[in-house]
Design a protein around this motif. Structure first.
Motif: not given
Length: 263
Positions: A50, A53-54, A57, A135, A137
């Protein structure tokens, strides 16, 4: 003899309570406890998938608003080794070493400013942990092709394998946010021009350092600045209104205790 023994015992007890109540004794426990919780919780966000992926984004978000310039910004400076080494030093030594040094200065010389700044650290750190866990990162140096890890040029630290570092906690950038907090603490504590110059320079210098070293996106610094600035305002307000808040809460509970039982 009994009176003398009792007197000595009371003297020892009062001194012991005085030591325990001293800010010089209390403060290390507060800071070590807070850092331990921060360190343990920060490492809950260690899932790479993740985090990458973040990061992708965030790159799309930056592209949409026209600030995805990390690759070109770093590339333009890589040939200037002195500049790169300088910002590597700022990134590494302008974080925990600067926090400890300026924190000690404020603790000794300006206790009230120290308390506000420390509370702002605690508030911003707690909120940042929520971001890190929910979240995660990855930093540009890991997530973006073309970004170089420059810190290894200057500082002999393997960041990605260090137990003290979570590489997937890039948003918000607390390097930038906490640089702002110690800058605000300095500005409130001194009129010396050279210290105020350091205070005004530290946050923008750290922001540039996070980009040049490949450790943060531009947007990480934006979030770090907003979070830390808000935390400082909250800490300042609490410092000025804490006693009134305590009185309000105490009166509220006293009122509950006096309320007649109508059952």
């Amino acid at each position: 003899m009994n009176h003398v023994a009792v007197s000595h015992q009371l003297t020892f007890s009062s001194r012991f309570r005085s030591v325990l109540g001293s800010r010089y004794t209390r403060e290390p426990f507060i800071l070590l406890g807070a850092y331990f919780l921060y360190y343990m919780a920060r490492h809950l966000a260690d899932d790479a998938k993740p985090a990458f992926e973040n990061a992708r984004y965030l790159m799309k978000v930056e592209q949409s608003i026209g600030i995805f310039k990390e690759i070109s910004f770093q590339s333009a400076l890589l040939s200037y080794e002195t500049v790169v080494h300088t910002f590597n030093i700022i990134y590494f030594y302008g974080h925990w070493p600067a926090i400890v040094a300026i924190g000690a200065y404020l603790f000794v010389t300006k206790p009230q400013v120290y308390t506000i700044t420390r509370n702002a650290f605690l508030i911003s750190g707690a909120v940042a942990l929520v971001f890190f866990i929910l979240f995660p990162v990855a930093p540009p140096r890991l997530a973006t092709f073309g970004i170089v890890d420059t810190l290894s040029w200057t500082v002999p630290v393997d960041y990605d394998n260090s137990p003290m570092v979570n590489p997937y906690a890039a948003l918000p950038s607390m390097h930038v946010g906490w640089a702002l907090l110690i800058s605000l603490g300095l500005l409130l504590s001194t009129q010396k021009k050279w210290l105020r110059l350091i205070a005004f320079s530290l946050t923008p210098a750290m922001w540039l350092a996070t980009i040049i070293t490949g450790n943060h996106f531009f947007i990480d610094g934006i979030f770090g600045t907003i979070l830390a600035g808000t935390a400082f305002l909250v800490a300042f307000w609490l410092h000025r209104n804490w006693e009134a808040l305590l009185l309000t809460v105490r009166d509220h509970f006293r009122g509950l205790g006096r309320r007649p039982n109508t059952a």
